[in-house]
Write a protein that holds these residues in place. Structure first.
Motif, PDB file in Angstrom:
ATOM      1  N   LEU A  81      10.890  34.959  65.770  1.00 31.27           N
ATOM      2  CA  LEU A  81      10.841  34.879  64.307  1.00 31.27           C
ATOM      3  C   LEU A  81       9.441  34.510  63.831  1.00 31.27           C
ATOM      4  CD1 LEU A  81      12.137  34.981  61.527  1.00 31.27           C
ATOM      5  CD2 LEU A  81      12.960  32.634  61.890  1.00 31.27           C
ATOM      6  N   ALA A  82       8.795  33.558  64.501  1.00 30.22           N
ATOM      7  CA  ALA A  82       7.421  33.194  64.124  1.00 30.22           C
ATOM      8  C   ALA A  82       6.499  34.403  64.251  1.00 30.22           C
ATOM      9  CB  ALA A  82       6.925  32.042  64.995  1.00 30.22           C
ATOM     10  N   GLY A  83       6.675  35.185  65.299  1.00 25.43           N
ATOM     11  CA  GLY A  83       5.865  36.389  65.480  1.00 25.43           C
ATOM     12  C   GLY A  83       6.112  37.418  64.391  1.00 25.43           C
ATOM     13  N   LEU A  84       7.363  37.610  64.032  1.00 32.56           N
ATOM     14  CA  LEU A  84       7.697  38.561  62.966  1.00 32.56           C
ATOM     15  C   LEU A  84       7.097  38.114  61.635  1.00 32.56           C
ATOM     16  CD1 LEU A  84      11.422  39.286  63.885  1.00 32.56           C
ATOM     17  CD2 LEU A  84       9.554  40.959  63.904  1.00 32.56           C
ATOM     18  N   MET A  85       7.170  36.825  61.359  1.00 31.44           N
ATOM     19  CA  MET A  85       6.613  36.307  60.102  1.00 31.44           C
ATOM     20  C   MET A  85       5.092  36.467  60.071  1.00 31.44           C
ATOM     21  SD  MET A  85       9.180  33.026  59.815  1.00 31.44           S
ATOM     22  CE  MET A  85       8.394  32.239  58.439  1.00 31.44           C
ATOM     23  N   PHE A  86       4.451  36.250  61.208  1.00 34.35           N
ATOM     24  CA  PHE A  86       2.999  36.411  61.307  1.00 34.35           C
ATOM     25  C   PHE A  86       2.610  37.881  61.128  1.00 34.35           C
ATOM     26  CE2 PHE A  86      -0.858  36.999  63.968  1.00 34.35           C
ATOM     27  CZ  PHE A  86      -1.716  36.135  63.315  1.00 34.35           C
ATOM     28  N   ALA A  87       3.444  38.789  61.627  1.00 29.00           N
ATOM     29  CA  ALA A  87       3.150  40.227  61.575  1.00 29.00           C
ATOM     30  C   ALA A  87       3.460  40.846  60.213  1.00 29.00           C
ATOM     31  CB  ALA A  87       3.954  40.958  62.658  1.00 29.00           C
ATOM     32  N   GLN A  88       4.331  40.201  59.450  1.00 33.43           N
ATOM     33  CA  GLN A  88       4.799  40.776  58.184  1.00 33.43           C
ATOM     34  C   GLN A  88       3.640  41.130  57.263  1.00 33.43           C
ATOM     35  OE1 GLN A  88       7.312  38.168  55.833  1.00 33.43           O
ATOM     36  NE2 GLN A  88       8.489  39.917  55.089  1.00 33.43           N
ATOM     37  N   LEU A 130      20.406  43.447  80.587  1.00 27.18           N
ATOM     38  CA  LEU A 130      19.362  43.417  79.559  1.00 27.18           C
ATOM     39  C   LEU A 130      18.264  42.424  79.940  1.00 27.18           C
ATOM     40  CD1 LEU A 130      21.257  43.435  76.136  1.00 27.18           C
ATOM     41  CD2 LEU A 130      20.144  45.353  77.283  1.00 27.18           C
ATOM     42  N   GLN A 131      17.044  42.787  79.565  1.00 25.14           N
ATOM     43  CA  GLN A 131      15.876  41.913  79.724  1.00 25.14           C
ATOM     44  C   GLN A 131      15.414  41.574  78.305  1.00 25.14           C
ATOM     45  OE1 GLN A 131      14.978  40.900  82.707  1.00 25.14           O
ATOM     46  NE2 GLN A 131      16.346  42.256  83.839  1.00 25.14           N
ATOM     47  N   PRO A 132      16.112  40.637  77.633  1.00 22.34           N
ATOM     48  CA  PRO A 132      15.966  40.495  76.183  1.00 22.34           C
ATOM     49  C   PRO A 132      14.609  40.033  75.680  1.00 22.34           C
ATOM     50  CG  PRO A 132      17.332  38.748  77.066  1.00 22.34           C
ATOM     51  CD  PRO A 132      17.094  39.720  78.188  1.00 22.34           C
ATOM     52  N   LEU A 133      13.790  39.425  76.520  1.00 22.32           N
ATOM     53  CA  LEU A 133      12.464  39.018  76.045  1.00 22.32           C
ATOM     54  C   LEU A 133      11.465  40.166  76.124  1.00 22.32           C
ATOM     55  CD1 LEU A 133      12.187  35.375  77.407  1.00 22.32           C
ATOM     56  CD2 LEU A 133      13.173  36.224  75.273  1.00 22.32           C
ATOM     57  N   CYS A 134      11.850  41.248  76.781  1.00 19.92           N
ATOM     58  CA  CYS A 134      11.034  42.466  76.820  1.00 19.92           C
ATOM     59  C   CYS A 134      11.607  43.403  75.766  1.00 19.92           C
ATOM     60  CB  CYS A 134      11.091  43.108  78.205  1.00 19.92           C
ATOM     61  SG  CYS A 134      10.397  42.080  79.503  1.00 19.92           S
ATOM     62  N   ALA A 135      11.081  43.297  74.564  1.00 22.54           N
ATOM     63  CA  ALA A 135      11.697  43.988  73.437  1.00 22.54           C
ATOM     64  C   ALA A 135      10.668  44.327  72.369  1.00 22.54           C
ATOM     65  CB  ALA A 135      12.805  43.123  72.834  1.00 22.54           C
ATOM     66  N   VAL A 136      11.067  45.249  71.518  1.00 24.81           N
ATOM     67  CA  VAL A 136      10.309  45.564  70.305  1.00 24.81           C
ATOM     68  C   VAL A 136      11.233  45.296  69.122  1.00 24.81           C
ATOM     69  CG1 VAL A 136       9.307  47.420  68.921  1.00 24.81           C
ATOM     70  CG2 VAL A 136       8.754  47.245  71.346  1.00 24.81           C
ATOM     71  N   TRP A 137      10.694  44.620  68.126  1.00 18.54           N
ATOM     72  CA  TRP A 137      11.448  44.215  66.941  1.00 18.54           C
ATOM     73  C   TRP A 137      10.763  44.794  65.709  1.00 18.54           C
ATOM     74  CZ3 TRP A 137      15.309  40.377  67.966  1.00 18.54           C
ATOM     75  CH2 TRP A 137      15.246  39.827  69.260  1.00 18.54           C
ATOM     76  N   ARG A 138      11.510  45.458  64.857  1.00 19.92           N
ATOM     77  CA  ARG A 138      10.964  45.871  63.566  1.00 19.92           C
ATOM     78  C   ARG A 138      10.860  44.636  62.669  1.00 19.92           C
ATOM     79  NH1 ARG A 138      10.507  50.916  61.669  1.00 19.92           N
ATOM     80  NH2 ARG A 138      11.153  52.593  63.054  1.00 19.92           N
ATOM     81  N   ILE A 139       9.909  44.651  61.756  1.00 21.61           N
ATOM     82  CA  ILE A 139       9.692  43.508  60.870  1.00 21.61           C
ATOM     83  C   ILE A 139      10.944  43.211  60.043  1.00 21.61           C
ATOM     84  CG2 ILE A 139       8.247  42.562  59.015  1.00 21.61           C
ATOM     85  CD1 ILE A 139       6.933  42.890  61.878  1.00 21.61           C
ATOM     86  N   LEU A 140      11.772  44.226  59.782  1.00 21.50           N
ATOM     87  CA  LEU A 140      13.005  44.016  59.016  1.00 21.50           C
ATOM     88  C   LEU A 140      13.980  43.071  59.716  1.00 21.50           C
ATOM     89  CD1 LEU A 140      15.434  45.831  60.508  1.00 21.50           C
ATOM     90  CD2 LEU A 140      14.205  47.687  59.404  1.00 21.50           C
ATOM     91  N   MET A 141      13.729  42.738  60.981  1.00 22.54           N
ATOM     92  CA  MET A 141      14.593  41.805  61.710  1.00 22.54           C
ATOM     93  C   MET A 141      14.359  40.352  61.291  1.00 22.54           C
ATOM     94  SD  MET A 141      16.728  43.409  63.638  1.00 22.54           S
ATOM     95  CE  MET A 141      17.260  42.080  64.717  1.00 22.54           C
ATOM     96  N   ILE A 142      13.376  40.105  60.408  1.00 19.88           N
ATOM     97  CA  ILE A 142      13.147  38.738  59.927  1.00 19.88           C
ATOM     98  C   ILE A 142      14.416  38.179  59.290  1.00 19.88           C
ATOM     99  CG2 ILE A 142      11.962  37.367  58.161  1.00 19.88           C
ATOM    100  CD1 ILE A 142       9.449  38.997  58.716  1.00 19.88           C
ATOM    101  N   ARG A 143      15.060  38.964  58.444  1.00 18.26           N
ATOM    102  CA  ARG A 143      16.228  38.456  57.702  1.00 18.26           C
ATOM    103  C   ARG A 143      17.368  38.048  58.635  1.00 18.26           C
ATOM    104  NH1 ARG A 143      17.892  41.528  52.489  1.00 18.26           N
ATOM    105  NH2 ARG A 143      16.140  40.301  51.777  1.00 18.26           N
TER     106      ARG A 143
END
Length: 194
Positions: A81-88, A130-143
């Motif tokens: 979440l911190a990464g997504l907020m920084f990237a937003q 699943l290897q859940p820490l190896c992932a790509v998240w769209r910024i819309l995942m912040i919510r």
């Protein structure tokens, strides 16, 4: 373009020392993770507490160090979440990898980013699961992440990815996802790169 985030905030209880600073082939695990992401990301940050060895290594590499959001629970999802907020506002995607998995597939980043083009997130899967820490998240995942963490609980990362209908990208080799959790794991990784 995308932001890379190295997750290095774990407590390393089983290893007995901060894993980001552990050396494999003479190079810290954090520096290895940085080198792996460098070709796939416009910018790279590190999720780690201030005052940690990971934060000091991040500074030495010229990387931004992100702490977990204020008031939230500690854990990898808070780091995401911190990464997504920084990237937003600057990036469309956040690519996450753990600092303690030095043998990840060479095509991991490219394949995850391609899969995320048509999904809210993408996650690696090996035969072990699943290897859940190896992932790509769209910024819309912040919510959804903000909602999931709002009550002080820290749901499993894989549950968030499943609930988001993340694209799953299969990789054939469990060995590529070796996590350095014990000195024996480090010795095994040394053997493999040697």
């Amino acid at each position: 373009m995308n932001l890379g985030l190295i997750l290095a905030g774990g407590r390393s209880l089983r290893f007995g020392a901060e894993k980001a600073a552990v050396r494999l082939g003479g190079v810290t695990l954090l520096a290895r993770a940085h080198a792996r992401l460098a070709g796939a990301c416009s910018e790279i940050a590190v999720s780690a507490p201030q005052g940690s060895e990971a934060a000091a290594i991040a500074r030495s590499l010229g990387l931004t160090c992100l702490g977990d959001p204020e008031g939230g629970p500690r854990g990898p999802l808070s780091g995401v979440l911190a990464g997504l907020m920084f990237a937003q506002g600057r990036y469309e995607f956040l690519l996450t990898t753990p600092c303690d998995a030095p043998l990840l597939p060479q095509d991991l980043s490219a394949r995850l980013l391609a899969a995320a083009e048509t999904a809210p997130a993408a996650v690696a899967r090996s035969p072990a699961g699943l290897q859940p820490l190896c992932a790509v998240w769209r910024i819309l995942m912040i919510r959804p992440l903000t909602s999931a963490l709002a009550d002080g609980l820290h749901p499993p990362v894989h549950r968030m990815l499943i609930d988001a209908n993340a694209a799953v990208v299969d990789f054939p080799d469990d060995d590529a996802f070796l996590n350095i959790n014990t000195p024996e794991d480090l010795a095994e990784a040394e053997r493999r790169i040697g």
